[in-house]
Motif scaffolding. Structure first.
Motif, PDB file in Angstrom:
ATOM      1  N   ALA A   1     -17.527   2.469   3.084  1.00  0.00           N
ATOM      2  CA  ALA A   1     -17.149   1.284   2.420  1.00  0.00           C
ATOM      3  C   ALA A   1     -15.815   0.858   2.532  1.00  0.00           C
ATOM      4  O   ALA A   1     -14.604   1.461   2.025  1.00  0.00           O
ATOM      5  CB  ALA A   1     -17.087   1.805   0.796  1.00  0.00           C
ATOM      6  N   ILE A   2     -15.642   0.009   3.528  1.00  0.00           N
ATOM      7  CA  ILE A   2     -14.387  -0.539   4.023  1.00  0.00           C
ATOM      8  C   ILE A   2     -13.454  -1.099   2.960  1.00  0.00           C
ATOM      9  O   ILE A   2     -14.145  -1.750   1.875  1.00  0.00           O
ATOM     10  CB  ILE A   2     -14.394  -1.293   5.221  1.00  0.00           C
ATOM     11  CG1 ILE A   2     -15.249  -2.476   4.949  1.00  0.00           C
ATOM     12  CG2 ILE A   2     -15.180  -0.494   6.465  1.00  0.00           C
ATOM     13  CD1 ILE A   2     -15.277  -3.482   5.982  1.00  0.00           C
ATOM     14  N   SER A   3     -12.121  -1.386   3.411  1.00  0.00           N
ATOM     15  CA  SER A   3     -11.348  -1.752   2.086  1.00  0.00           C
ATOM     16  C   SER A   3     -11.607  -3.232   1.814  1.00  0.00           C
ATOM     17  O   SER A   3     -11.401  -3.659   0.859  1.00  0.00           O
ATOM     18  CB  SER A   3      -9.836  -1.688   2.709  1.00  0.00           C
ATOM     19  OG  SER A   3      -9.520  -0.319   2.949  1.00  0.00           O
ATOM     20  N   GLY A   4     -11.942  -4.162   2.709  1.00  0.00           N
ATOM     21  CA  GLY A   4     -12.314  -5.351   2.792  1.00  0.00           C
ATOM     22  C   GLY A   4     -13.154  -5.984   1.471  1.00  0.00           C
ATOM     23  O   GLY A   4     -12.859  -7.007   0.940  1.00  0.00           O
ATOM     24  N   ILE A   5     -14.148  -4.928   1.275  1.00  0.00           N
ATOM     25  CA  ILE A   5     -14.865  -5.427   0.061  1.00  0.00           C
ATOM     26  C   ILE A   5     -14.971  -4.646  -1.052  1.00  0.00           C
ATOM     27  O   ILE A   5     -15.663  -5.074  -2.113  1.00  0.00           O
ATOM     28  CB  ILE A   5     -16.496  -5.340   0.424  1.00  0.00           C
ATOM     29  CG1 ILE A   5     -16.936  -4.043   0.926  1.00  0.00           C
ATOM     30  CG2 ILE A   5     -17.001  -6.196   1.705  1.00  0.00           C
ATOM     31  CD1 ILE A   5     -18.394  -3.711   1.346  1.00  0.00           C
ATOM     32  N   MET A   6     -14.205  -3.502  -1.142  1.00  0.00           N
ATOM     33  CA  MET A   6     -13.977  -2.931  -2.303  1.00  0.00           C
ATOM     34  C   MET A   6     -12.695  -3.400  -3.045  1.00  0.00           C
ATOM     35  O   MET A   6     -11.578  -2.812  -2.730  1.00  0.00           O
ATOM     36  CB  MET A   6     -13.745  -1.345  -1.724  1.00  0.00           C
ATOM     37  CG  MET A   6     -13.849  -0.477  -3.022  1.00  0.00           C
ATOM     38  SD  MET A   6     -13.405   1.361  -2.513  1.00  0.00           S
ATOM     39  CE  MET A   6     -14.452   1.692  -1.164  1.00  0.00           C
ATOM     40  N   ASN A   7     -12.787  -4.491  -3.661  1.00  0.00           N
ATOM     41  CA  ASN A   7     -11.611  -4.831  -4.261  1.00  0.00           C
ATOM     42  C   ASN A   7     -12.023  -5.470  -5.628  1.00  0.00           C
ATOM     43  O   ASN A   7     -13.023  -5.361  -6.107  1.00  0.00           O
ATOM     44  CB  ASN A   7     -11.236  -6.195  -3.361  1.00  0.00           C
ATOM     45  CG  ASN A   7     -12.149  -7.282  -3.186  1.00  0.00           C
ATOM     46  OD1 ASN A   7     -12.786  -7.836  -4.267  1.00  0.00           O
ATOM     47  ND2 ASN A   7     -12.397  -7.243  -1.971  1.00  0.00           N
ATOM     48  N   ARG A   8     -10.967  -5.873  -6.532  1.00  0.00           N
ATOM     49  CA  ARG A   8     -11.246  -6.299  -7.858  1.00  0.00           C
ATOM     50  C   ARG A   8     -10.150  -7.678  -7.927  1.00  0.00           C
ATOM     51  O   ARG A   8      -9.233  -7.671  -7.642  1.00  0.00           O
ATOM     52  CB  ARG A   8     -10.877  -5.067  -8.977  1.00  0.00           C
ATOM     53  CG  ARG A   8     -11.813  -4.119  -8.980  1.00  0.00           C
ATOM     54  CD  ARG A   8     -13.464  -4.437  -9.226  1.00  0.00           C
ATOM     55  NE  ARG A   8     -14.302  -3.362  -9.351  1.00  0.00           N
ATOM     56  CZ  ARG A   8     -14.886  -2.968  -8.173  1.00  0.00           C
ATOM     57  NH1 ARG A   8     -14.704  -3.672  -7.208  1.00  0.00           N
ATOM     58  NH2 ARG A   8     -15.674  -2.031  -8.473  1.00  0.00           N
ATOM     59  N   GLU A   9     -10.845  -8.548  -8.648  1.00  0.00           N
ATOM     60  CA  GLU A   9      -9.995  -9.816  -9.066  1.00  0.00           C
ATOM     61  C   GLU A   9      -9.883  -9.644 -10.608  1.00  0.00           C
ATOM     62  O   GLU A   9     -10.583  -9.466 -11.396  1.00  0.00           O
ATOM     63  CB  GLU A   9     -10.946 -11.052  -8.816  1.00  0.00           C
ATOM     64  CG  GLU A   9     -10.224 -12.397  -9.103  1.00  0.00           C
ATOM     65  CD  GLU A   9     -11.053 -13.567  -8.661  1.00  0.00           C
ATOM     66  OE1 GLU A   9     -10.964 -14.598  -9.509  1.00  0.00           O
ATOM     67  OE2 GLU A   9     -11.881 -13.426  -7.904  1.00  0.00           O
ATOM     68  N   CYS A  10      -8.418  -9.873 -10.785  1.00  0.00           N
ATOM     69  CA  CYS A  10      -7.927  -9.857 -12.160  1.00  0.00           C
ATOM     70  C   CYS A  10      -8.401 -11.157 -12.819  1.00  0.00           C
ATOM     71  O   CYS A  10      -8.250 -12.401 -12.261  1.00  0.00           O
ATOM     72  CB  CYS A  10      -6.395 -10.005 -12.189  1.00  0.00           C
ATOM     73  SG  CYS A  10      -5.798 -10.048 -13.804  1.00  0.00           S
ATOM     74  N   THR A  11      -9.021 -11.177 -13.943  1.00  0.00           N
ATOM     75  CA  THR A  11      -9.684 -12.169 -14.789  1.00  0.00           C
ATOM     76  C   THR A  11      -8.592 -12.360 -15.953  1.00  0.00           C
ATOM     77  O   THR A  11      -9.163 -13.432 -16.636  1.00  0.00           O
ATOM     78  CB  THR A  11     -11.162 -12.197 -15.165  1.00  0.00           C
ATOM     79  OG1 THR A  11     -11.175 -10.939 -15.998  1.00  0.00           O
ATOM     80  CG2 THR A  11     -11.921 -11.933 -13.887  1.00  0.00           C
ATOM     81  N   GLN A  12      -8.036 -11.402 -16.276  1.00  0.00           N
ATOM     82  CA  GLN A  12      -6.944 -11.644 -17.576  1.00  0.00           C
ATOM     83  C   GLN A  12      -5.817 -10.998 -17.343  1.00  0.00           C
ATOM     84  O   GLN A  12      -5.500  -9.924 -17.043  1.00  0.00           O
ATOM     85  CB  GLN A  12      -7.493 -11.138 -18.961  1.00  0.00           C
ATOM     86  CG  GLN A  12      -7.059 -11.386 -19.957  1.00  0.00           C
ATOM     87  CD  GLN A  12      -7.677 -10.593 -21.154  1.00  0.00           C
ATOM     88  OE1 GLN A  12      -9.010 -10.348 -21.105  1.00  0.00           O
ATOM     89  NE2 GLN A  12      -6.944 -10.524 -22.289  1.00  0.00           N
ATOM     90  N   GLU A  13      -4.670 -11.728 -17.564  1.00  0.00           N
ATOM     91  CA  GLU A  13      -3.236 -11.247 -17.154  1.00  0.00           C
ATOM     92  C   GLU A  13      -3.145  -9.692 -17.760  1.00  0.00           C
ATOM     93  O   GLU A  13      -3.438  -9.601 -19.036  1.00  0.00           O
ATOM     94  CB  GLU A  13      -1.998 -11.984 -17.511  1.00  0.00           C
ATOM     95  CG  GLU A  13      -0.780 -11.758 -17.081  1.00  0.00           C
ATOM     96  CD  GLU A  13       0.445 -12.643 -17.203  1.00  0.00           C
ATOM     97  OE1 GLU A  13       1.331 -12.150 -18.271  1.00  0.00           O
ATOM     98  OE2 GLU A  13       0.131 -13.679 -16.659  1.00  0.00           O
ATOM     99  N   THR A  14      -2.562  -8.725 -17.082  1.00  0.00           N
ATOM    100  CA  THR A  14      -2.280  -7.585 -17.571  1.00  0.00           C
ATOM    101  C   THR A  14      -1.074  -6.912 -17.014  1.00  0.00           C
ATOM    102  O   THR A  14      -0.770  -7.133 -16.029  1.00  0.00           O
ATOM    103  CB  THR A  14      -3.693  -6.824 -17.523  1.00  0.00           C
ATOM    104  OG1 THR A  14      -3.549  -5.388 -18.261  1.00  0.00           O
ATOM    105  CG2 THR A  14      -3.977  -6.267 -15.972  1.00  0.00           C
ATOM    106  N   ASP A  15      -0.951  -5.519 -17.600  1.00  0.00           N
ATOM    107  CA  ASP A  15       0.291  -4.687 -17.064  1.00  0.00           C
ATOM    108  C   ASP A  15      -0.281  -3.408 -16.502  1.00  0.00           C
ATOM    109  O   ASP A  15      -1.123  -2.773 -17.157  1.00  0.00           O
ATOM    110  CB  ASP A  15       1.228  -4.449 -17.840  1.00  0.00           C
ATOM    111  CG  ASP A  15       2.506  -3.721 -17.310  1.00  0.00           C
ATOM    112  OD1 ASP A  15       2.481  -2.535 -17.147  1.00  0.00           O
ATOM    113  OD2 ASP A  15       3.473  -4.554 -17.092  1.00  0.00           O
ATOM    114  N   ILE A  16      -0.188  -3.087 -15.136  1.00  0.00           N
ATOM    115  CA  ILE A  16      -0.476  -1.877 -14.573  1.00  0.00           C
ATOM    116  C   ILE A  16       0.733  -1.055 -13.807  1.00  0.00           C
ATOM    117  O   ILE A  16       1.443  -1.563 -13.002  1.00  0.00           O
ATOM    118  CB  ILE A  16      -1.410  -2.096 -13.128  1.00  0.00           C
ATOM    119  CG1 ILE A  16      -2.815  -2.892 -13.820  1.00  0.00           C
ATOM    120  CG2 ILE A  16      -1.911  -0.709 -12.850  1.00  0.00           C
ATOM    121  CD1 ILE A  16      -3.596  -2.291 -14.610  1.00  0.00           C
ATOM    122  N   CYS A  17       0.734  -0.204 -14.554  1.00  0.00           N
ATOM    123  CA  CYS A  17       2.099   0.820 -14.121  1.00  0.00           C
ATOM    124  C   CYS A  17       3.241   0.050 -13.960  1.00  0.00           C
ATOM    125  O   CYS A  17       4.006   0.319 -13.066  1.00  0.00           O
ATOM    126  CB  CYS A  17       1.696   1.562 -12.732  1.00  0.00           C
ATOM    127  SG  CYS A  17       0.232   2.569 -12.745  1.00  0.00           S
TER     128      CYS A  17
END
Length: 485
Positions: free
Chosen positions: A401-417
């Protein structure tokens, strides 16, 4: 004259404003004090990735240079490249509601307008509905029922290997694994008893091979659509329309079938549709993935409600078009991943004879306990702890499972770390950097093959061979079963 001057001035102001806004987008990561390679205007950083021998390895080089969280641009679209597992745990699991989809592409947008959409590309409630129907298909009970189909294919491979051994000549075992994997998938997912291992010219094997021979990401129009999303939507729609025209021409003028031959994916889905029609005329059905999905299928139109609807009120049904699309996904996704993983397993064990001998001793021990059975069953395979560790270690060192397809798109503004992620931004893990992180996978050297390292409990995001979270690779369960066998 004055009017013309004013008009030109307005146009000039608009152009300058557009350029300022466009260039300003490249300040996205600087404003957040996040490092990263310098982007070029219009392309961002994708030219470097397009020209790299391995895009995933390029990410590793940047991770060494910029750290565990850095930013790159796809055109003007910001991508967070992350090898910080705590950050990824927030994105993939804890705040999944803010990152419920993979990065939308020109094809995923076009496909979601149609009826034949599979679990990998489906969005919102349609994805939830498909997941609720398909996930139970991979229960242990149902996988056990398919064991005879899988064992028959493996037995065919085992008949051939002694001949290659006796000849003492080099041969490409990867080719044999591809035929084996396609045989298993056709029998378990497609419901067709193929014999690809004895017939390498099988039409299904050829069509799937053709599907992988086309790299859409290298096509100029795909690249343009990636850099300019509005153009991408048009390109995706044109691609779907062109394919529909080909189908219609084939129906109207069968004699011109070679000239207007459909693309491999369309051809495969047409065959799945034919199998479904044949199934409806058969009284006693076989046990395979297609049948399990058909049991939850409906010919009626299914209207998906709003995305925030309670899951208990989501219909537990698939349309027949969705069954066709998901069987196609099984064939495409399971074929390359499983055969490649098997090839890596073979390569690694051939270079580590001590571990190979230890694995063989475990297999012999458990098969002796099962000597009354002609073939090993599902329970016996699952009771082999060293085999499990060997496979995991192979996939740690050679993630499929290469990096190119293992991603996520943000659909609502949020704070991570402490980092503000805006809507539309992409978070993408650097899988190789994570799998070779000495802090996560020590104390043994991460560059050494050491199956026993998996006896130690690791961070839940340290192993990303099949993805993680609700949108991980649902076909991984059946692929994993193929590997065990």
């Amino acid at each position: 004259m004055l009017f013309t001057l004013i008009l030109y001035s307005i146009i000039l102001i608009l152009i300058i404003t557009f350029i300022i806004i466009y260039v300003k987008q490249y300040e996205y990561f600087k404003a957040r004090q996040i490092p990263g390679p310098t982007p070029s205007y219009f392309f961002g950083n994708v030219k470097t990735l397009w020209n790299a021998e391995s895009p995933s390895r390029q990410l590793v080089e940047w991770s060494k240079q910029f750290g565990k969280i850095y930013g790159i641009f796809e055109g003007t679209r910001p991508h967070y490249i992350v090898s910080d597992v705590d950050f990824l745990q927030e994105v993939f699991i804890k705040q999944f509601s803010h990152f419920p989809i993979r990065k939308t592409t020109i094809f995923s947008k076009a496909l979601n307008k149609g009826k034949r959409i599979h679990l990998f590309s489906a969005l919102g409630t349609r994805w939830k509905r498909q997941r609720n129907v398909i996930n139970p298909t991979f229960s242990a009970v149902k996988l056990k029922q398919m064991s005879p189909l899988i064992n028959n294919c493996i037995n065919e491979l085992m008949k051939k290997l002694p001949d290659y051994s006796e000849k003492h000549e080099d041969f490409n075992i990867y080719v044999l694994y591809k035929r084996l994997t396609m045989d298993v998938i056709c029998r378990c997912a497609f419901g067709v008893d193929t014999d690809m291992q004895n017939n390498p010219d099988n039409i299904y094997l050829k069509k799937v091979g053709q599907a992988f021979s086309v790299n859409f990401q290298n096509m100029p129009l795909f690249k343009l659509g990636t850099l300019v999303p509005p153009v991408g939507v048009i390109v995706g729609d044109l691609f779907i329309f062109q394919n529909k025209v080909r189908q219609k021409l084939n129906q109207l003028f069968p004699s011109t079938i070679k000239k207007f031959e459909p693309i491999p994916g369309t051809w495969i889905m047409a065959r799945v549709g034919e199998v479904i029609e044949m199934r409806s005329d058969v009284a006693k059905q076989r046990v395979d993935l297609l049948q399990l999905m058909l049991e939850a299928a409906s010919r009626e139109q299914i209207k998906d409600k709003k995305d925030d609807v309670d899951e208990q009120y989501i219909a537990k049904k698939l349309t027949y078009d969705e069954v066709i699309a998901n069987v196609f996904l099984f064939m495409i996704a399971g074929y390359e991943t499983t055969s490649t993983a098997l090839a890596y397993c073979t390569y690694v064990l051939a270079n580590h004879p001590e571990e190979q001998l230890k694995l063989q001793e475990e297999i012999d021990e458990y098969l002796l306990q099962n000597e009354d059975e002609e073939d090993p069953d599902y329970d016996v395979i699952n009771r082999m702890p060293y085999m499990d560790m060997v496979i995991k270690e192979v996939l740690r060192m050679h993630p499929i499972a290469i990096s190119g397809i293992m991603n996520r798109e943000c659909t609502q503004e949020t704070d991570i770390c402490g980092i503000k992620i805006t809507k539309g931004a992409i978070v993408q893990p650097d899988v190789y950097s994570i799998h070779y992180d000495q802090e996560l996978w020590g104390p043994q050297d991460v560059n050494n093959f050491c199956p026993e390292r998996h006896l130690t409990k690791r961070h839940p995001l340290a192993f990303l061979a099949f993805g993680v979270g609700p949108r991980n690779y649902y076909h991984s369960h059946i692929s994993y079963y193929h590997l065990n066998l």
